[in-house]
Design a protein around this motif. Structure first.
Motif, short mmCIF file in Angstrom:
data_model
loop_
_atom_site.label_atom_id
_atom_site.label_comp_id
_atom_site.label_asym_id
_atom_site.label_seq_id
_atom_site.Cartn_x
_atom_site.Cartn_y
_atom_site.Cartn_z
N TYR A 15 0.84 -1.21 0.00
CA TYR A 15 0.00 0.00 0.00
C TYR A 15 0.88 1.25 0.00
N LEU A 16 1.85 1.29 0.90
CA LEU A 16 2.77 2.43 0.97
C LEU A 16 3.56 2.56 -0.33
N GLN A 17 4.05 1.45 -0.86
CA GLN A 17 4.84 1.50 -2.09
C GLN A 17 4.02 2.05 -3.25
N HIS A 18 2.77 1.74 -3.32
CA HIS A 18 1.92 2.28 -4.38
C HIS A 18 1.84 3.80 -4.28
N PHE A 19 1.74 4.33 -3.06
CA PHE A 19 1.72 5.78 -2.88
C PHE A 19 3.07 6.40 -3.26
N VAL A 20 4.16 5.74 -2.88
CA VAL A 20 5.50 6.25 -3.22
C VAL A 20 5.65 6.29 -4.73
N THR A 21 5.24 5.25 -5.41
CA THR A 21 5.34 5.21 -6.87
C THR A 21 4.49 6.29 -7.50
N ALA A 22 3.29 6.48 -7.00
CA ALA A 22 2.38 7.47 -7.57
C ALA A 22 2.83 8.91 -7.32
N HIS A 23 3.45 9.15 -6.16
CA HIS A 23 3.78 10.53 -5.78
C HIS A 23 5.27 10.84 -5.89
N GLY A 24 6.09 9.82 -6.09
CA GLY A 24 7.51 10.05 -6.30
C GLY A 24 8.30 10.45 -5.08
N SER A 25 7.70 10.42 -3.93
CA SER A 25 8.38 10.85 -2.71
C SER A 25 7.92 10.00 -1.53
N THR A 26 8.88 9.43 -0.83
CA THR A 26 8.54 8.63 0.34
C THR A 26 7.90 9.49 1.42
N ALA A 27 8.44 10.69 1.64
CA ALA A 27 7.89 11.58 2.67
C ALA A 27 6.44 11.94 2.36
N SER A 28 6.17 12.27 1.12
CA SER A 28 4.80 12.61 0.71
C SER A 28 3.87 11.40 0.89
N ALA A 29 4.36 10.24 0.49
CA ALA A 29 3.56 9.01 0.63
C ALA A 29 3.26 8.71 2.10
N MET A 30 4.26 8.90 2.96
CA MET A 30 4.05 8.64 4.39
C MET A 30 2.97 9.57 4.96
N ARG A 31 2.98 10.83 4.54
CA ARG A 31 1.95 11.76 5.02
C ARG A 31 0.57 11.32 4.56
N LEU A 32 0.47 10.87 3.31
CA LEU A 32 -0.83 10.41 2.79
C LEU A 32 -1.31 9.17 3.52
#
Length: 64
Positions: A15-32
């Motif tokens: 789930y987290l990896q999908h957000f990282v891939t979509a947003h290009g940033s681990t920090a941004s994905a973690m916030r989401l």
């Protein structure tokens, strides 16, 4: 719903990896993900659990 904790952990990582891939940033994905945590009973929960089960099965097959 009684789900194997390993399955939940892997599904959360996917789930987290999908957000990282979509947003290009681990920090941004973690916030989401903090705002919208993984919910195994949510609308996409079954898809992530299936993907996690496939990953676990593949890992177990490769390490026999």
């Amino acid at each position: 719903m009684d789900i194997d904790p390993r399955l939940i952990a892997v599904a959360e990582a996917i789930y987290l990896q999908h957000f990282v891939t979509a947003h290009g940033s681990t920090a941004s994905a973690m916030r989401l993900v903090e705002r919208r945590p993984f919910d195994p009973e949510g609308p996409d929960g079954a898809d992530y659990l299936r993907e996690a089960a496939a990953a676990i099965n593949t890992w177990e097959e490769a390490n026999r």
